[in-house]
Structures are given as C-alpha cells and as structure tokens.
Design an enzyme around this catalytic site. Structure first.
Site: not given
Length: 534
Positions: A221, A334, A441
């Site tokens: 990320s 995601e 995610h």
C-alpha cells in the site's frame, strides 16, 4: 563415595546444555556505529530479534519537520527487547474484527525513528529484506504482529522493519521550511526517514549477518508507493538492489507539486492560528493533530525537486530510475473495504462508467470512468442484472489494477535491464467476513510473512500450505531477484508481449490479466486517464 544416579546426571547435563543454548541466544550482542545492542530470542530460539534500535535522532523540537539527523551514540548496551512507540497518528477510525490485526495498537510518540532486525546469526552474509509498512502515509507501525520477521529469517534472509513519520509530521510542507532547508525542499520527511533507515542498513547490517550488497526494499500500500518513489529517488541510489511492491504501484500519478503542498501547508498553519514556524514547532501534539472543522488535509509525498526531482512516471520514462529487479502485484478484491463495492445497481454502475475519463469520480480502488468508451466497456463488463452487475464491478476493478501494472512494466521494459515479476493474489482470509471482503487490500500479508500464528483466524492446513509457498517466493526473490526455486510452481518473468500474470493464493500458476478485448480497452482508458487535464 556414593554414586549419583545416571538418570539425574543426564538430566542435569541436558538442563545445563539447554540453559547454555538459551543464554547464548539471549546474549546476542552486536556493535553498531552508535553503540552495542543486545537482542533476544524470537519464539523460535534459532532466530534473534533486535527491537527498537534508533536509526535517527528523535525528530522533536527544532527537528520537527527537518530531514532526519544521525542517532545519538549511547554508552553501555542497549537492550533491544521491545518495539519502540509508533509514530504519531490518529487512532484507527474502525477496529472491525476483520482488520483489527492490521491496525497499530501501540503507544505513539514523535520520538519514533527506530527499526527492528530478525536474524539467525551475526556471522555470514545473508540477503536482507527491508519492510516498509502501509497505512496511507497516515497510519501504521512495525509493531503490528503480522509483520513478525521470524519465519522469513528462518528461510535464510535478514529482515528489517522501520517506523517512519506519518501524516502532518511526515509530509507537511511550507515555504518557510523550504527556505530554511539547505536543499530548498520541504515535506517528504517520511520518505527521508526511510532513506535514513536504508543508510543505517548499509552501514550496520553486516554486524547482524546481513549483506549490504543484497538489500531488497519491500512494502505494501503506502509502503509500495514508497518503494516506487525510492526506485525513482537519486538519494536512494545504491542503497538497495531489488524491490517488492504489494498493492500500490501507482505513486507516480499521486505525487503533487511542491507548490501545491506548500499552499496546503500555509492554509493549515493559518487554521492552527500559528503566526510563525517557531510557534508551530512548539505546538503540542494534541493541538497540532486536532481536526480543523470543515477542512480535510491530504498528507503524502510530493515532487520536491530534491528527493524526488520529477514525477516518478517521468523519471521512468527517461530511464533514470534505480534499475533493480522488481516484483509487483495486487489483490483481487482491492475495493472490498468500500461499502458500495459490488453493490451498485446496474443503473448506478452504468452511471459511474459513463463519467468523463479522468474525472476523478472513481468510487473505490481501481474503478476508472470510461467516458465515451462506456458502451464498449459495458459490453465487456455487462450489467443487465444485479448479479451480473456486481460481478462486473469486481472484475473490472481487478482488471484495471492489473492493467496499470502491465502498462507500467511494458513502458519500463523500454529502458530497464532488470526483470519484473507480476502477480494477482486471490485467496480470501478465513473468518466470518470472508465472503464479504474476499481477497481484500492487505489480504496477502500474513502469508508473505508466514505469520499465521500471530493472527487469530480459523486457519486451515491449506492456509499454512499457501503461506509456506508464498513466503518461499518472497524469500527467493530477496536472495536472487527471482522468486523461483525450491520446486515451486514456475513464475515467469514479465514479457510485454503477453498479457499474463502469476496467480497466487487459491492456485499457483500463470493466468491471463483479462480477455484480449478487455486488455485493449482498459489500456486505452488508462492512456486517456493519464493524459487527461488534472
């Protein structure tokens, strides 16, 4: 003389030997350039962990919003037996059970520039992985349990993780700060912290059994965005030799200009009622972090002309990046943390798709409007029924994320000499919300670190098998720049002529990114999005 029973003697010898082994593990002392540090055994005594080693001076007082300065030397032995406090950040807005293990739950402080090392020995030259945590540049910590480096260290590498400044402390820019800087730049302190940690690794990791000539930076990320920025930064040149970016290879399109972030900083300073930089530096943390009614500030990296001379995409287009073997990929779901993920009605989905290209109307991670290409888009991702629409929403977001990496890797191949390996993670974490959130995610992280024992979920034998395979791929890449080996399913190097990627998770093998028609359309949408007026 009375004879001591043999049983007692053997037991005593075993106990004494075990005590000596444990003492040897507990007494791992290493000399760094600032002083001696003593580590402690991990849960596996074959691994020693050194927690809370300072790599820079505390960024407090006049050092608030300054480039990191060298750590202060110390006398005696620093007992590196606990994590440092995390960097200042707001408490997570949600501690939902499905994400609690990903959230920082440590105490916080401005004095937070510390790192941690996991190693199986202080001799030898083992490849090194330096982990950069995620959190949107506003949250995160190395103390999160699932980042435990023990299992990766057992696979023959040295693992390092570091804290770096976040939010207003890490990315606040101001004309006054730019003026006082010898490099005529401000902001980006969090990235400069990462570079300082890499310099520490370069100077000290050999004493921990690591090889400073084989360093891999890895992050997820915001950590992946940091990895991309570091590959473009001249200040990081020579400090690492491989790169891993998980769910975030897109920083080139997100960095703003120094003028923009300075303007936002000026607005913030006024909102806080500070007339001078000195007043702002003296402001208590709780006042500095207090929300400003009606205002939202975006903290993150900027093109400052020094650490980042140009946008990442421009640096890559000119072939001026740090050319290192790279592994990059995404999770299949995601966008699942967003409430409307897969839940738009057919009409709502069509309305979003028909928004002008580059309009910034994306509701969640990866969905880019198709504008005048919407009719073609909806033929390839149909929405006649709610079920069909929900599936198309999820598939189109997944495919657009993968296309972004495919296009980047294709453009990179024009100048780079090093290989790229791409992937798609598609295994959901087990738990009550598994069906709702899917391969969300960050879902791959417990498997990458093989830290399932540190995360309370109903793991199955399949999960443990997936973790063993996944962590082996990562360890192999850190060792050689190639994830293959150990009789693992073959992971092909990226080829710009083939729109395929490596599937990881539920299955390990090659899969197409999308259909040829979908790939062609998504490439066109991405090209128009990138070139659209900002």
């Amino acid at each position: 003389m009375k004879r001591i029973p043999t049983r007692f003697t053997a037991g005593s010898i075993c106990a004494a030997m075990l005590l000596l082994v444990n003492l040897a593990c507990a007494a791992q002392t290493v000399r760094t350039d600032k002083g001696l540090v003593e580590g402690v055994p991990a849960s596996d005594p074959a691994v020693t962990v050194f927690r809370g080693i300072p790599y820079a001076a505390p960024p407090v007082g006049n050092l608030r919003w300054s480039a990191p300065q060298p750590a202060h030397p110390w006398q005696g032995v620093l007992h590196a037996d606990r994590f440092s406090r995390s960097c200042m950040q707001a408490a997570p807005s949600s501690m939902a059970p499905w994400t609690e293990e990903y959230m920082d739950q440590n105490e916080r402080s401005e004095d937070c520039l510390y790192l941690n090392v996991w190693t199986t020995g202080t001799t030898g030259k083992r490849p090194v992985m330096v982990w950069i945590h995620g959190g949107g540049f506003e949250q995160g910590s190395t103390s999160v349990a699932l980042y435990d480096g023990q299992e990766l260290a057992r696979k023959g590498i040295v693992v390092v993780s570091m804290n770096y400044r976040l939010g207003v402390f890490g990315f606040f820019a101001l004309p006054q700060l730019t003026s006082e800087s010898p490099d005529h730049a401000s902001g980006n302190y969090g990235i400069l912290d990462q570079i300082a940690a890499l310099k520490w690794v370069h100077d000290n990791i050999a004493a921990f059994g690591g090889d400073p000539a084989q360093v891999t930076i890895a992050g997820q990320s915001a950590g992946a965005m940091s990895v991309q920025i570091l590959t473009a930064s001249p200040l990081a040149r020579g400090l690492f030799h491989r790169a891993i970016a998980e769910s975030g290879w897109g920083a080139g399109a997100m960095t703003r200009s120094l003028a923009d972030v300075e303007a936002e900083g000026t607005k913030f300073m006024a909102a806080k009622g500070a007339a001078t930089l000195k007043e702002l530096r003296a402001m208590p943390v709780y006042l500095l972090m207090a929300p400003v009614p009606g205002e939202t500030y975006r903290w993150g990296p900027a093109v400052d002309g020094w650490m980042l001379p140009e946008r990442v995409s421009a640096i890559y287009a000119q072939g001026r990046q740090n050319d290192v073997a790279t592994m990059a990929g995404w999770c299949a779901d995601e966008g699942s943390p967003f409430p409307k993920y897969g839940k738009l009605t057919p009409a709502e989905f069509a309305a979003e798709v028909r928004q002008p290209i580059g309009s910034g109307r994306a509701l969640f991670f990866g969905l880019a409007p198709a504008g005048d290409l919407a009719d073609e888009f909806l033929k390839l991702y149909p929405n006649a029924t709610q079920e069909e629409s929900s599936q198309s929403q999820k598939e189109s977001i997944r495919d657009q994320n993968m296309i972004s990496t495919f296009v980047w890797a294709t453009e990179r191949s024009l100048h780079a000499r090093t290989p790229v390996y791409t992937y798609l993670w598609d295994h959901p974490l087990p738990g009550p919300d598994s069906e709702r959130y899917g391969s969300f995610h960050s879902a791959e992280l417990p498997y990458v670190f093989d830290s399932l024992a540190d995360v309370k979920r109903p793991w199955t034998q399949k999960d443990h098998s997936i973790a063993e395979t996944t962590s082996s791929y990562w360890a192999n890449f850190v060792k050689t720049g190639n994830p293959n080996g150990d009789n693992l399913p073959n992971w092909p190097v990226f080829n710009p002529g083939h729109a395929v990627t490596m599937e990881l998770g539920d299955h390990f093998g090659v899969r197409p990114i999308a259909t040829p028609a979908q790939v062609k359309l998504l490439e066109e949408i991405r090209a128009r999005t990138v070139s659209a007026p900002k």
